[in-house]
Write an enzyme that holds these catalytic residues in place. Sequence first.
Site, mmCIF file in Angstrom:
data_model
loop_
_atom_site.group_PDB
_atom_site.id
_atom_site.type_symbol
_atom_site.label_atom_id
_atom_site.label_comp_id
_atom_site.label_asym_id
_atom_site.label_seq_id
_atom_site.Cartn_x
_atom_site.Cartn_y
_atom_site.Cartn_z
ATOM 1 N N GLN B 125 1.043 -1.278 0.054
ATOM 2 C CA GLN B 125 -0.160 -0.022 -0.137
ATOM 3 C C GLN B 125 0.794 1.184 0.066
ATOM 4 O O GLN B 125 1.729 1.514 1.050
ATOM 5 C CB GLN B 125 -0.846 0.026 1.268
ATOM 6 C CG GLN B 125 -1.617 1.439 1.704
ATOM 7 C CD GLN B 125 -2.557 1.101 2.716
ATOM 8 O OE1 GLN B 125 -3.698 0.811 2.521
ATOM 9 N NE2 GLN B 125 -1.937 1.543 3.896
ATOM 10 N N GLY B 126 0.650 1.930 -1.302
ATOM 11 C CA GLY B 126 1.503 3.382 -1.164
ATOM 12 C C GLY B 126 0.556 4.386 -0.860
ATOM 13 O O GLY B 126 0.242 5.364 -1.775
ATOM 14 N N TYR B 127 0.535 4.696 0.467
ATOM 15 C CA TYR B 127 -0.419 5.756 0.885
ATOM 16 C C TYR B 127 0.523 6.896 1.634
ATOM 17 O O TYR B 127 0.579 8.094 1.173
ATOM 18 C CB TYR B 127 -1.091 5.472 1.846
ATOM 19 C CG TYR B 127 -2.506 5.008 1.404
ATOM 20 C CD1 TYR B 127 -2.787 4.463 0.085
ATOM 21 C CD2 TYR B 127 -4.058 5.296 2.149
ATOM 22 C CE1 TYR B 127 -4.055 4.046 -0.521
ATOM 23 C CE2 TYR B 127 -4.916 4.918 1.578
ATOM 24 C CZ TYR B 127 -5.374 4.262 0.420
ATOM 25 O OH TYR B 127 -6.329 3.838 -0.336
ATOM 26 N N GLU B 243 -12.345 -1.123 5.657
ATOM 27 C CA GLU B 243 -11.427 -1.626 6.603
ATOM 28 C C GLU B 243 -11.683 -1.585 7.819
ATOM 29 O O GLU B 243 -11.048 -1.992 8.823
ATOM 30 C CB GLU B 243 -9.994 -0.539 6.573
ATOM 31 C CG GLU B 243 -8.760 -0.914 7.358
ATOM 32 C CD GLU B 243 -7.882 0.185 7.146
ATOM 33 O OE1 GLU B 243 -7.981 1.181 6.319
ATOM 34 O OE2 GLU B 243 -6.920 0.041 7.904
ATOM 35 N N SER B 381 -3.816 7.685 13.422
ATOM 36 C CA SER B 381 -3.276 7.574 14.920
ATOM 37 C C SER B 381 -4.357 7.873 16.036
ATOM 38 O O SER B 381 -5.675 8.357 15.518
ATOM 39 C CB SER B 381 -2.221 8.887 15.128
ATOM 40 O OG SER B 381 -2.879 10.053 15.241
ATOM 41 N N GLU B 383 -4.555 10.075 18.062
ATOM 42 C CA GLU B 383 -5.032 11.472 17.904
ATOM 43 C C GLU B 383 -6.003 11.746 16.960
ATOM 44 O O GLU B 383 -7.016 12.441 17.258
ATOM 45 C CB GLU B 383 -3.669 12.248 17.885
ATOM 46 C CG GLU B 383 -2.840 12.373 19.036
ATOM 47 C CD GLU B 383 -1.987 11.203 19.081
ATOM 48 O OE1 GLU B 383 -1.950 10.293 18.216
ATOM 49 O OE2 GLU B 383 -1.449 10.871 20.258
#
Lengths: 396, 396, 370, 370
Positions: B125-127, B243, B381, B383
């Site tokens: 996955q290239g995010y 997801e 995250s 946060e």
Amino acid sequence: MTEDIQARAERLRQDIRRFCRDLPADLRSKSQRHQVLDKDDYLQWMRLLQAQGWAVGHWPREHGGLAWSPLERFVFEDELARHGCPWVIPFGVKYVGPVIYAFGSAAQQQRFLPKIVNNEEFWAQGYSEPEAGSDLAALRTTAVRDGDHYIVNGQKVWTTYAHWADWLFCLVRTGREARPQDSISFLLIDMKSPGVTVKEIRTMDGYHHVNEVWLEDVRVPVANLVGEEGGGWTYAKYLLKNERTAGASIGMAWHALHRLRELAQEQGPDGGRPIDSPLLSNRIGSLELRYLALEKAAYRAVGAMMDGTENGGEASLIKLRGTELYQDIAESLVDLLGAAGIAYDPAALHSAGLPPLGPDDAGGIIKDHFYNRAATVFGGSSEIQRNIIAKAVLGL
Amino acid sequence: MTEDIQARAERLRQDIRRFCRDLPADLRSKSQRHQVLDKDDYLQWMRLLQAQGWAVGHWPREHGGLAWSPLERFVFEDELARHGCPWVIPFGVKYVGPVIYAFGSAAQQQRFLPKIVNNEEFWAQGYSEPEAGSDLAALRTTAVRDGDHYIVNGQKVWTTYAHWADWLFCLVRTGREARPQDSISFLLIDMKSPGVTVKEIRTMDGYHHVNEVWLEDVRVPVANLVGEEGGGWTYAKYLLKNERTAGASIGMAWHALHRLRELAQEQGPDGGRPIDSPLLSNRIGSLELRYLALEKAAYRAVGAMMDGTENGGEASLIKLRGTELYQDIAESLVDLLGAAGIAYDPAALHSAGLPPLGPDDAGGIIKDHFYNRAATVFGGSSEIQRNIIAKAVLGL
Amino acid sequence: MSTDHDTISMLRDAVQRYTNDHYGFLDRAGVLGRAPGFSPRAWRDYADFGWLALRLPEDDGGIDADAAAIGVLMEAAGRRLLLEPLLASAVLGTGLLLRTGSAAQRQAWLPQLADGSVKLAFAHQDDANAPCVWRDGLLDGVKTGVLHGDVADRVIVAARNPAGDAVLCMVAAGDLAASSYRLVDGRGAANLRFDGARAEMLGQPGQPAQDAIALALDEAAVALCAEAYGVIASLVAISGAYLKMRKQFGKPIGTNQALQHRMVDMYLLQEESRALVNAAQQVLALPRAERERVVSGARAYVGAAVRRVANEAVQMHGGLGITEELDVSHYFRRAMTIDSLFGGRDLHMARFTAHSLTADQPGEQPCVPM
Amino acid sequence: MSTDHDTISMLRDAVQRYTNDHYGFLDRAGVLGRAPGFSPRAWRDYADFGWLALRLPEDDGGIDADAAAIGVLMEAAGRRLLLEPLLASAVLGTGLLLRTGSAAQRQAWLPQLADGSVKLAFAHQDDANAPCVWRDGLLDGVKTGVLHGDVADRVIVAARNPAGDAVLCMVAAGDLAASSYRLVDGRGAANLRFDGARAEMLGQPGQPAQDAIALALDEAAVALCAEAYGVIASLVAISGAYLKMRKQFGKPIGTNQALQHRMVDMYLLQEESRALVNAAQQVLALPRAERERVVSGARAYVGAAVRRVANEAVQMHGGLGITEELDVSHYFRRAMTIDSLFGGRDLHMARFTAHSLTADQPGEQPCVPM
């Protein structure tokens, strides 16, 4: 910090211990049980302190003080609170007195300081407003010059013991400068002035500690302006700095911890002692450890104040940790009381009657638990204290 | 939620239990001991799942799936994790596959989906990018049209198992719209393309899970654009929604809690068991209680997804509580290991050797403690999850 | 038997409508602190709506309500801080009478419970120096901290017979000496003294009485969880609204991320509490060990949650938070009583900890726990 | 006797200068994970600067350093994650030898400790299946988890004689079998097996040895506290700088109030840890009960603090926080070893809890505790 200063502070602590042993019986009993004190009780208490010279011990000698170091001042507050003594009401001796001797005119000093030293006038603090709590710069109370007087209009809130006060020191807006801070002035207002109305705010402990103070076309002589017009922000900051050491929160925590352990060690009717529960013992131990950390950090902070190596976060550190610890101890005390921790009779606290369940001080413990929820709000909320450290110390 | 759906989910759980009992011995032993799995282990694992049809159980039937309800999907992830099974690598089956069947062309579906279903191609996955972590909209990797190709330049980071991957699905910037989201596109990049460089990032457990992927003048056929140019943000959000259920974090917490209690119940050389310490027992009980609260809340959240009564905070709730609980359990496990909890031999974890001290899985426990510190960062995250709830649910 | 979804839904609507319209904070303030410490009018209304009869069998005019239906009422009691003896009388007292009373006793009391003319209280906490002993129809001893013992017409008492077996018996208010006081949340309570008080036995002594008491205390725990959830949900809503409205330094204080994140933590506790309440409501009919694990777990978690949320809500409201005038301080005090009544949090945490969730292998665990 | 302020100040400057210049993160990375697992060059430099002789009497070339002076070195070990056996050899081993060694033993070993040619380790943790027994100059048994047991030239071992009395003895590396491994923070450790190993007794068996061991473990606890403070101070500085530098959504992440407040909590822990370290350093000479209360309190609080600060620092650094390349993850691992070595936090918390702070009346408390 020199050994001489330490020795003086130790002597003071010993003196205070003797003083506490010899308190009048009624005051001692009321404060030990956390009863509600009325104005006469407080006046008696402040006069006892004054007889020792302690109420203004931190003042310079020329104004009647003992020129205490920050360490002595800290020890004084800490040790009294450890013994569960009544609150040293700060509005005259700690807040407005120093502002008057630092910035007031000679006439103001002559008029006001002796009556503060001798507890002849009772002061209250007019800072917070409904729309200006933590951001004092937003205050709206105005003072408009009219000849030799200011005409003051506005509303103050959370004014502790305004219903007993003879005088109010008050932040007011006297202009419209670009920076809102620059148009704030510091006025002394006679509470007997026409247009001053005190309205009770009852708190959740069922008592009357704080008030709203309404000011409607109150005429205040210009002679009661402290310092310069527009200088109020500077004096307010000086006052806050002067308020800093806050040894009382540490002593109060010690006192409550002591009571917590004492109660936990009392044998129950089944012969067991609560402290024998490892979980309770650990809970108390954890609170004691937080106390130890706070105490050591506080003495370091006082040392920094005396050495001039402050970073500006010391007062916030002590206030944050002291108030949050005290609240947690108070919660533990109420929990330990069990069924007695939810049985409450405010009238008994006034009349020195017994609480409906539990030990003699059960009602007082509950009252303190309630009222001290304000400790993390009044005098700069915990959120504001964290903002201060984030900015002043951490540069965020 | 109908009883029929619940019955199907219960049957699935029973099937998974049988499946877990019959795992090949080497895979079982490695995963029980939290050994490091290499690519062949994972391929074997994914093929075992595929043989049951489970790896793509949540896909629609026309693409080879079992059309699972969210409940079955949740149960699948939860139950595997409870047994300590290896990670169900999500990049093909859970992330890019659904994007391709929802938004890809017929040619892309024919080309890619069967190889995902059959585990013939490994995806990454290239995010994230160095300057675009939680704020994906700030991504800088560009794809410039040049005839039938895009020329891609940029750098991706935290690319899990890129060193094993055949294909990379990738968010790239294909224009300069006013809203940065509107110029993001979704590209499929062959990892064998010239200009693709994978650079290892070693994590603090001493292993190689994640990578930087450098893209320098990489030529990608326009046919590998999924959907519309500028539609990438929409597809990425679809992927994130897909997801969501995150049952694995709950099953992992259960597995670790189970091991924690098991270890605490083992008799030490002095005859005592750690669990007999009331403090440890309470610590474990508190973690179990947090688990219970999470489990109940998670099933409610899955129910809301199925009833269409979601408020948008469900996935964040499960991720926050699941990851933070797992981290606290992992810390308790390491603490319980005592001296063995700080003795670490990464090589033994690769070679299936024994750790220098403690039980056979001591090294694996420490490794998981290290690597799972990322669980509260990767995939949004804590946060960011709190920001999402504050905005979407609380309207702050 | 579980109450069907539509019934619960209708009950919820009715309770919400009534309490919104007739039990606002000012309505309540008019009742608080004055005798009898609750609203007799509201009590009559509850009776008229059938809420006091919820637990009764359909033949007796009730709906045979399960814990979820009772929970609707208890949640409202938390949301609106109801002062009436719902828990003491309509939940606990009525439940004990239904489960242990003879046919004659049921016939005598159920109609009066349903129409609100009799209020019950449950006295379970002995004064250790004067434990309650029942002998030949007479009761001696002292009970402390009896919720709504100040206004109950009859008190159900957990006592022992001379053989030391647990018994349940019922005493009329006129036959006991009550020393009344207020709890911190304003509700009434009393310490009760029985001096040879006439006391009719309910049910069987020994294990049956013990089981009935244990179940009643678990029902109280579950009801308190629902009440706690009501308090939490109210405080989350009130605090969220305040953060949007209250301005400081020129912007709503809710724009401060630190407060946002703390509000989120309160919200997470709310969601978990709701889920645990539902779970606990579903296990009351299970065997004692299974019942206790989930009930005590829920009670311990939700008790801590309601205290924590109340602390945070007070803090977020600044000085206002500790005033008598603002509802927040009343929720704070209710949180204290909820967390303490009928056996405090430590007791339930210890009971939960004693039952391992994870001792079994995964394969032995229950399946989909919905 | 306490080391004077100027000496400590000069030592602090020298240690900071040296470690800044020669023990950067990349210097350290070159040493880490390769034999011998620490920097022999740095070790020689420490010897040249006299740091390995700090504890020695002035006649032996040292400065008779107190815990505060040792703390300067240990704090630097935490700030820069030094890998050399400072704690094991220069603090613990040297201290034990000084306190228990005969004149001949001191004469034999002190010069070699001072010049760095001999490194000591202290083996105190028995393998329960093979406790260490000393008999007639020979030692049998197994010790586990010996910090720097992999590189020590001599190991001081806590054992028992056949009468069951505690003894301290010293074994040469060549006379034992070491199974070496790395701790999570990269430092070396070993499990040691003694099979009739030649072992010379240090000091007296029985209570004297027990007292020496207890004091050594308390010294280790205090040294670890100073090391923990170094870790905390570094992490607070590193994290604060990162929050100012790292941008997200167009502004530094340090402008997020939630992160600011968490940074403040880390800072508060830093300040309290520093104060507790100082307090613990001042009680080492007091009678055991008073010593233990403050030492164990400090150790428990600072151990929890360093773990918490490390968790927060990793979280604030996002993905970077868990990489091998960034120093933060190395501090995280050091925090684990600090909190575990020489008796974990739970032990110290229990010891602290056993000593009440508040049992006495105020009038009996010590006065100004500075």
